[in-house]
Design a protein around this motif. Structure first.
Motif, PDB file in Angstrom:
ATOM      1  N   CYS A 153      14.941  24.002  24.420  1.00 36.03           N
ATOM      2  CA  CYS A 153      14.611  23.570  25.734  1.00 36.03           C
ATOM      3  C   CYS A 153      13.898  22.361  25.813  1.00 36.03           C
ATOM      4  O   CYS A 153      12.553  22.444  24.904  1.00 36.03           O
ATOM      5  CB  CYS A 153      13.982  24.659  26.598  1.00 36.03           C
ATOM      6  SG  CYS A 153      13.385  24.065  28.197  1.00 36.03           S
ATOM      7  N   CYS A 156      10.039  23.146  27.739  1.00 38.54           N
ATOM      8  CA  CYS A 156       8.917  23.933  27.265  1.00 38.54           C
ATOM      9  C   CYS A 156       9.170  23.723  25.815  1.00 38.54           C
ATOM     10  O   CYS A 156       8.357  24.568  24.899  1.00 38.54           O
ATOM     11  CB  CYS A 156       9.231  25.607  27.636  1.00 38.54           C
ATOM     12  SG  CYS A 156      10.538  26.118  26.886  1.00 38.54           S
ATOM     13  N   CYS A 179       9.146  29.435  31.731  1.00 38.94           N
ATOM     14  CA  CYS A 179       9.701  28.123  31.730  1.00 38.94           C
ATOM     15  C   CYS A 179      10.809  28.420  32.785  1.00 38.94           C
ATOM     16  O   CYS A 179      11.703  29.120  32.529  1.00 38.94           O
ATOM     17  CB  CYS A 179      10.370  27.369  30.697  1.00 38.94           C
ATOM     18  SG  CYS A 179      11.110  25.967  30.908  1.00 38.94           S
ATOM     19  N   CYS A 182      14.568  27.134  31.121  1.00 37.76           N
ATOM     20  CA  CYS A 182      15.153  27.995  30.178  1.00 37.76           C
ATOM     21  C   CYS A 182      15.142  29.389  30.679  1.00 37.76           C
ATOM     22  O   CYS A 182      15.372  30.342  29.815  1.00 37.76           O
ATOM     23  CB  CYS A 182      14.908  27.586  28.868  1.00 37.76           C
ATOM     24  SG  CYS A 182      13.150  28.058  28.658  1.00 37.76           S
TER      25      CYS A 182
HETATM   26 ZN   LIG Z   1      12.197  26.034  28.431  1.00 37.82          ZN
END
Ligand SMILES: [Zn+2]
Ligand SMILES: [Zn+2]
Length: 369
Positions: A153, A156, A179, A182
């Motif tokens: 991701c 993050c 996050c 994701c």
């Molecule tokens: Zn993420």
């Protein structure tokens, strides 16, 4: 749970390239398209999971740190992740470090199972059909379209967490929350599997053979471990529970492990005695009625009841006698009975205490069914 490195057959110091090569080699051997055996499918799941973790540098680093880094993983250690979720609120509260696994245990399911009394006298096996979730065969639980894989991701950077500084009475406090991009997994799936829409599982109807043990009763729940739905992303199956309901039987009722029934006996047979053949759940049984049989007499046929669920042996078959007094007599019969009566010194009917014998109890039970 097997070590991810062992699963892939590589060294702890293996490079990403070596890991990729090992995965390709195993996938050629174990992919369901090549090898349809269930063992291969199970291993392929493990291999894919190991590869998913070890091919991502951040996940690999966290895996190397050990389970305290919050890695439940699959297989035997899955319970650890569940306990973690239970304590820290699943979605990843402030305490939790690292991304959560996409693999989740499937839900348990509870179904009603109606059985006939005949089936529980000896126990039986039956196939039942269940609407459930099964592993997606296109992606084999990876959630990705064939030939693609999850990507770290961007938001993050694979941690699954977003750190924020919040001003509070105690000063600035760092908090972290899952996050949103994701959903805490640390990876996103740019090309979801078209068959399962990226869930790793699809709805299907399964046929499951069920052992119905002898002696089960209404309200008992049978547990079938691992027969619930498969988890998200190929996570372990939940359990299936079957709640038993024993159907009403026209002749037999149940008292613990004993079977109860009523036998109507004609007056003349009760007086003179007779032999008769009864059709029981065990087949034909010869029964002798003694001369002078009374209403409420109980004939006990040992070991012809229900096979005991716990312990060994069977209950008894108990047959309550009911003497039937004829209501319509021919002229000739009436004469014979009158003759019989006149030859006897008959006492006048007399009151005595109300009989609450076994047969009375049997009848009460019948009324409550
Ligand atoms: Zn993420
Ligand atoms: Zn799929």
């Amino acid at each position: 749970m097997a070590d991810h490195y062992d699963v892939l057959g590589v060294d702890k110091s293996a490079t990403t390239d070596e890991i990729k090569k090992a995965y390709r080699r195993l996938a050629r051997e174990l992919h369901p398209d090549v090898n349809p055996s269930p063992e291969a499918s199970e291993r392929f799941k493990d291999v894919t999971h190991a590869y998913d973790v070890l091919s991502d540098p951040q996940q690999r680093e966290r895996y190397d740190l050990g389970p305290q880094a919050g890695f439940g993983g699959g297989g035997g250690a899955a319970g650890f992740g569940d306990i973690f979720d239970a304590f820290f609120g699943g979605g990843g509260g402030g305490q939790r470090q690292g991304p959560r696994s996409r693999r989740e245990r499937g839900q348990d399911a509870l179904l009603r199972l109606e059985v006939d009394l005949e089936e529980i006298v000896f126990g039986t096996t039956r196939d039942i059909e269940v609407d459930t979730a099964v592993l997606c065969e296109t992606c084999n639980g990876s959630c990705c379209a064939p030939g693609t894989s999850p990507q770290t991701c961007d938001i993050c950077h694979g941690s699954g967490q977003i750190q924020r500084t919040v001003r509070s009475l105690l000063g600035n406090v760092m908090t972290s929350s899952p996050c949103g991009t994701c959903r805490g997994y640390g990876t996103v799936i740019p090309n979801p599997c078209p068959t399962c829409q990226g869930q790793g599982r699809v709805r299907a109807r399964r046929t499951i053979p069920v052992d119905i043990p002898a002696g089960v009763d209404t309200g008992i729940r049978l547990q079938l471990p691992g027969q619930g739905e498969v988890g998200q992303a190929g996570g372990p199956n939940g359990d299936l529970y079957l709640e038993v309901k024993v159907r009403h039987h026209d002749i037999y009722s149940r008292d613990g492990d004993d079977l109860l029934a009523t036998l109507e006996v004609q007056m003349a047979d009760a007086i003179l005695g007779t032999e008769t053949t009864l059709q029981t759940l065990d087949g034909e049984v010869e029964v002798e009625l003694k001369a002078g049989t009374q209403s409420a007499d109980v004939i006990t046929i040992r070991d012809r009841g229900i096979t005991k669920l716990r312990g060994t042996g069977r209950g008894d078959l108990k047959i309550g006698v009911q003497v039937v007094t004829p209501t319509k007599l021919s002229h000739k019969e009436r004469e014979l009975i009158e003759k019989f009566a006149s030859g006897r010194r008959s006492a006048a009917p007399e009151l005595s205490q109300f009989q609450q014998g076994l047969f009375g109890k049997l009848r009460d039970r019948f009324l409550h069914l």
